[in-house]
Design a protein around this motif. Structure first.
Motif, PDB file in Angstrom:
ATOM      1  N   MET A   1       0.855  -1.201   0.000  1.00 31.18           N
ATOM      2  CA  MET A   1       0.000   0.000   0.000  1.00 31.18           C
ATOM      3  C   MET A   1       0.885   1.244   0.000  1.00 31.18           C
ATOM      4  O   MET A   1       1.853   1.317   0.758  1.00 31.18           O
ATOM      5  N   ALA A   2       0.566   2.221  -0.833  1.00 33.75           N
ATOM      6  CA  ALA A   2       1.365   3.440  -0.917  1.00 33.75           C
ATOM      7  C   ALA A   2       1.258   4.240   0.371  1.00 33.75           C
ATOM      8  O   ALA A   2       0.229   4.243   1.034  1.00 33.75           O
ATOM      9  N   ALA A   3       2.369   4.900   0.719  1.00 32.16           N
ATOM     10  CA  ALA A   3       2.329   5.793   1.869  1.00 32.16           C
ATOM     11  C   ALA A   3       1.347   6.917   1.580  1.00 32.16           C
ATOM     12  O   ALA A   3       1.291   7.428   0.467  1.00 32.16           O
ATOM     13  N   VAL A   4       0.555   7.294   2.573  1.00 31.12           N
ATOM     14  CA  VAL A   4      -0.468   8.320   2.390  1.00 31.12           C
ATOM     15  C   VAL A   4      -0.264   9.416   3.415  1.00 31.12           C
ATOM     16  O   VAL A   4       0.011   9.147   4.586  1.00 31.12           O
ATOM     17  N   SER A  16      10.458   8.866  -5.915  1.00 30.63           N
ATOM     18  CA  SER A  16      11.486   9.890  -5.710  1.00 30.63           C
ATOM     19  C   SER A  16      11.463  10.485  -4.305  1.00 30.63           C
ATOM     20  O   SER A  16      12.377  11.199  -3.916  1.00 30.63           O
ATOM     21  N   GLY A  17      10.389  10.205  -3.563  1.00 28.61           N
ATOM     22  CA  GLY A  17      10.223  10.811  -2.247  1.00 28.61           C
ATOM     23  C   GLY A  17       9.300  12.013  -2.272  1.00 28.61           C
ATOM     24  O   GLY A  17       8.923  12.543  -1.220  1.00 28.61           O
ATOM     25  N   PHE A  30       6.206  15.770  -9.238  1.00 28.58           N
ATOM     26  CA  PHE A  30       6.548  14.482  -9.852  1.00 28.58           C
ATOM     27  C   PHE A  30       7.548  14.666 -10.984  1.00 28.58           C
ATOM     28  O   PHE A  30       7.689  15.749 -11.553  1.00 28.58           O
ATOM     29  N   THR A  31       8.250  13.590 -11.313  1.00 34.85           N
ATOM     30  CA  THR A  31       9.260  13.608 -12.367  1.00 34.85           C
ATOM     31  C   THR A  31       8.946  12.520 -13.390  1.00 34.85           C
ATOM     32  O   THR A  31       8.109  11.641 -13.153  1.00 34.85           O
ATOM     33  N   ILE A  32       9.654  12.538 -14.499  1.00 36.15           N
ATOM     34  CA  ILE A  32       9.470  11.491 -15.507  1.00 36.15           C
ATOM     35  C   ILE A  32       9.943  10.149 -14.963  1.00 36.15           C
ATOM     36  O   ILE A  32       9.412   9.096 -15.318  1.00 36.15           O
ATOM     37  N   GLU A  33      10.928  10.165 -14.058  1.00 33.95           N
ATOM     38  CA  GLU A  33      11.368   8.916 -13.441  1.00 33.95           C
ATOM     39  C   GLU A  33      10.267   8.310 -12.583  1.00 33.95           C
ATOM     40  O   GLU A  33      10.114   7.078 -12.557  1.00 33.95           O
ATOM     41  N   ASP A  34       9.504   9.162 -11.873  1.00 37.35           N
ATOM     42  CA  ASP A  34       8.366   8.660 -11.092  1.00 37.35           C
ATOM     43  C   ASP A  34       7.361   7.971 -12.006  1.00 37.35           C
ATOM     44  O   ASP A  34       6.823   6.905 -11.683  1.00 37.35           O
ATOM     45  N   ILE A  35       7.098   8.601 -13.143  1.00 36.78           N
ATOM     46  CA  ILE A  35       6.136   8.045 -14.099  1.00 36.78           C
ATOM     47  C   ILE A  35       6.641   6.720 -14.648  1.00 36.78           C
ATOM     48  O   ILE A  35       5.915   5.715 -14.661  1.00 36.78           O
ATOM     49  N   ALA A  36       7.887   6.689 -15.084  1.00 32.63           N
ATOM     50  CA  ALA A  36       8.450   5.460 -15.651  1.00 32.63           C
ATOM     51  C   ALA A  36       8.461   4.334 -14.624  1.00 32.63           C
ATOM     52  O   ALA A  36       8.138   3.180 -14.948  1.00 32.63           O
TER      53      ALA A  36
END
Length: 198
Positions: A1-4, A16-17, A30-36
């Protein structure tokens, strides 16, 4: 589960934090690395395919199919990096989800300089890849929806890339396509203030 995180709005922590705020996607860091990273770790078809097949690999194949609109096609499912891949039949039952998805998609496209709606050629390429991949990774006979729709399956091969490889290829393709996209963009459609983030 994602941190909320609670307090600012409904948010999740990214790889990325950074925090992604569903009520303010455009101002999220957000960054493109987050998306990828997100797309590479999400399996299409709710995981009900022959073996793991990521949204990142699907996006790469659609990008390779949408000649002339490769950059836009690479990002056509980018919102799923933060929202997950909801199957189409369920999505039709969730109008509020569709509104949120549209806002997240707009924030992502703006971040990377894509103005206006995605071109119709991207949707066509998406359907062509969908038709081809269903023949390769789903049970025989599940491609019946294509009949009568004049969808020509794309000449692609699903490779079932592992997440780390799919992420790497996605990012390499992004870095290759972005400069060419900037050059062919219509005049006056400059990048948004956050578009230089990676």
């Amino acid at each position: 589960m994602a941190a909320v995180r609670v307090g600012v709005g409904p948010t999740i922590m990214l790889r990325s934090g950074a925090w992604f705020d569903f009520c303010a996607p455009a101002s999220s860091d957000f960054t493109i690395e987050d998306i990828a990273h997100g797309l590479a770790n999400i399996c299409r078809y709710s995981g009900q395919c022959s073996s793991f097949y990521s949204v990142a690999e699907h996006s790469i194949l659609v990008s390779e199919t949408a000649v002339g609109f490769e950059f836009e096609a690479l990002l056509h499912d980018a919102a799923e990096a933060f929202l997950g891949d909801i199957t189409r039949p369920l999505k039709q039952m969730l109008p509020e989800y569709k509104r949120i998805e549209a806002e997240v998609e707009r924030a992502i496209l703006d971040r990377f300089g894509i103005t206006g709606k995605l071109p119709a050629q991207v949707k066509k390429a998406d359907l062509r890849v969908l038709a081809a991949e269903q023949k390769q990774i789903m049970p025989e006979g599940t491609d019946g929806w294509v009949r009568g729709q004049k969808v020509d399956p794309a000449p692609i091969v699903v490779r079932h890339l592992p997440p780390s490889e799919a992420k790497r290829v996605f990012l390499e393709r992004f870095e290759t396509l972005r400069p060419a996209y900037v050059l062919r963009k219509p005049q006056g459609g400059g990048f948004s203030s956050g578009s230089e983030q990676r």
